[in-house]
Design an enzyme around this catalytic site. Structure first.
Site, PDB file in Angstrom:
ATOM      1  CG  HIS A 102      45.494  35.970  41.084  1.00  0.00           C
ATOM      2  ND1 HIS A 102      44.122  35.979  41.183  1.00  0.00           N
ATOM      3  CD2 HIS A 102      45.776  35.661  39.795  1.00  0.00           C
ATOM      4  CE1 HIS A 102      43.596  35.706  39.996  1.00  0.00           C
ATOM      5  NE2 HIS A 102      44.579  35.503  39.139  1.00  0.00           N
TER       6      HIS A 102
ATOM      7  CB  SER B 274      42.829  34.011  36.839  1.00  0.00           C
ATOM      8  OG  SER B 274      43.124  35.362  36.601  1.00  0.00           O
TER       9      SER B 274
ATOM     10  CD1 TRP C 121      43.527  41.920  39.038  1.00  0.00           C
ATOM     11  CD2 TRP C 121      43.720  44.114  39.396  1.00  0.00           C
ATOM     12  NE1 TRP C 121      43.476  42.542  37.812  1.00  0.00           N
ATOM     13  CE2 TRP C 121      43.591  43.888  38.004  1.00  0.00           C
ATOM     14  CE3 TRP C 121      43.854  45.417  39.865  1.00  0.00           C
ATOM     15  CZ2 TRP C 121      43.612  44.923  37.077  1.00  0.00           C
ATOM     16  CZ3 TRP C 121      43.864  46.451  38.934  1.00  0.00           C
ATOM     17  CH2 TRP C 121      43.736  46.206  37.563  1.00  0.00           C
TER      18      TRP C 121
ATOM     19  CE  LYS D 288      38.317  37.835  34.533  1.00  0.00           C
ATOM     20  NZ  LYS D 288      38.154  38.378  35.869  1.00  0.00           N
TER      21      LYS D 288
END
Length: 398
Positions: free
Chosen positions: A377, A234, A325, A238
């Site tokens: 997720h 998540s 998402w 990044k």
């Protein structure tokens, strides 16, 4: 009581903002705009990039500068001194399986210092150097003192496969809070970054911590730091991607379900967008990135270029089918497009021929891979098993 009321009110505002963002997000493929992506193989002066030399000496430095200036800010590498100290504050949860080390990493710069904690597990049965997997953990520490977590960080499974593994909590270097993110290395070691529109922010601070962990791995006789894997999920995904671009010591880079600002293409505007992420989490990226709220087509780069910048090292993306998402299709397209670097420049046999809708099993191959699993997720044991398969394949010839 007043502080409690203010805290509850702030939580309500955050939840309400997230719900509103979810409602505003687009989940309809028919509403995705046509993709017009900047060409990674044409330099700023119009030169066609055709060789490894062209890529590594001309285009890649250009792209690194653009991502630094317009999106993430730098990951600072300068400091005066670094030291490592083993401490004993927690109980080894796997005494029969692993050697457990708690390591305090202290870094000094300009007369000030900061200490972060690294938790390390080494296979007890190994008599040779072992590969290392580092997880960037963006979650708060467990209140009961637990170190590992089945699924999210399955230490037992990793060690049984012959990997050493380590993790640190992002909050030990930069709290994941728009008001408090600077209360770590940014205010202590690199305060000059805070006043810069292109300055280092939360993801840069977490990436800095991953680099300091690598500094420790390199001087450990039981660890083969040339066989290193960097994993993040998540928001930490990044970070892992940006860190892997900046630090070529990582042999394998794995951002899991990293979405907008990570693996997913910004120009698709599917799920979380640049505006939503900058509004909800203004401390993650540098201030310049906010110029592109609702203006993604003006970005001089897009996220497929990050996969290219990890090359010729190995890169692996992963998604979940219900995690709209994070835009799973945008993550896969980013890998599909980014993997061109291996074929076109480094002349490696890397292929992603399937359309996203036709994907079935994981794509485990040398240099670049991908999987999408059922579910929501999260970071699961299923994900980790694919990660280890990919890493082992890429370590065979090292």
């Amino acid at each position: 009581m007043k502080k409690l009321i203010l805290f509850i009110a702030s939580i309500f505002v955050l939840i309400n903002s997230f719900v509103m963002a979810q409602r505003a997000a687009n989940y309809d493929e028919a509403q995705v705009p046509p993709l017009f992506l900047p060409d990674p193989f044409v330099s700023k002066t119009g030169q066609l990039i055709q060789s490894i030399s062209d890529w590594e000496n001309i285009r890649r430095p250009e792209l690194l500068n653009l991502f630094t200036e317009e999106v993430y800010g730098p990951i600072r590498t300068d400091f005066d001194e670094i030291s490592f100290k083993e401490v004993s504050e927690s109980t080894n949860p796997y005494p029969d399986l692993a050697i457990f080390k708690e390591v305090d990493i202290t870094v000094d710069r300009n007369g000030k210092s900061h200490t972060m904690r690294l938790n390390v597990f080494l296979p007890k049965s190994s008599e040779r150097e072992v590969p290392i997997i580092l997880l960037i953990n963006h979650r708060p520490k467990f209140s009961d003192g637990r170190i590992a977590e089945e699924g999210y960080w399955p230490v037992e499974e990793l060690v049984n496969r012959g990997f050493a593994t380590a993790s640190f909590h992002g909050e030990t270097v930069a709290p994941d809070d728009a008001e408090k993110f600077s209360e770590g290395i940014l205010s202590t070691l690199y305060p000059e970054e805070l006043s810069k529109a292109n300055g280092m922010r939360t993801f840069g601070a977490w990436g800095w911590a991953a680099m300091r962990a690598m500094d420790y791995f390199e001087q450990q006789p039981m660890i083969d730091a040339t066989k290193s894997v960097l994993v993040g999920h998540s928001r930490a995904g990044k970070t892992a991607l940006w860190t892997g671009v900046n630090d070529n010591r990582w042999a394998v880079v794995i951002p899991n379900e990293s979405g907008c600002g990570g693996a997913a293409l910004s120009r698709r505007k599917f799920g979380e967008t640049v505006k939503i992420i900058n509004t909800s989490f203004p401390h993650w990226f540098n201030d310049n990135f906010k110029k592109y709220n609702d203006q993604e087509n003006y970005l001089p780069i897009d996220q497929h270029m990050l996969a290219m910048m990890v090359a010729p090292r190995a890169i692996y993306y992963s998604s979940a089918r219900e995690d709209l998402w994070a835009d799973p299709k945008g993550e896969y397209l980013s890998m599909q497009l980014g993997s061109r670097i291996y074929r076109d420049i480094y002349k490696k046999p890397v292929e992603f021929p399937s359309a996203f809708e036709e994907l079935e099993g994981p794509i485990i191959q040398s240099f670049a891979g991908y999987h999408i699993r059922d579910g929501k997720h999260g970071l699961t044991v299923e994900d980790w098993r694919h990660f280890m398969d990919f890493a082992e394949l890429n370590f065979q010839n090292k």
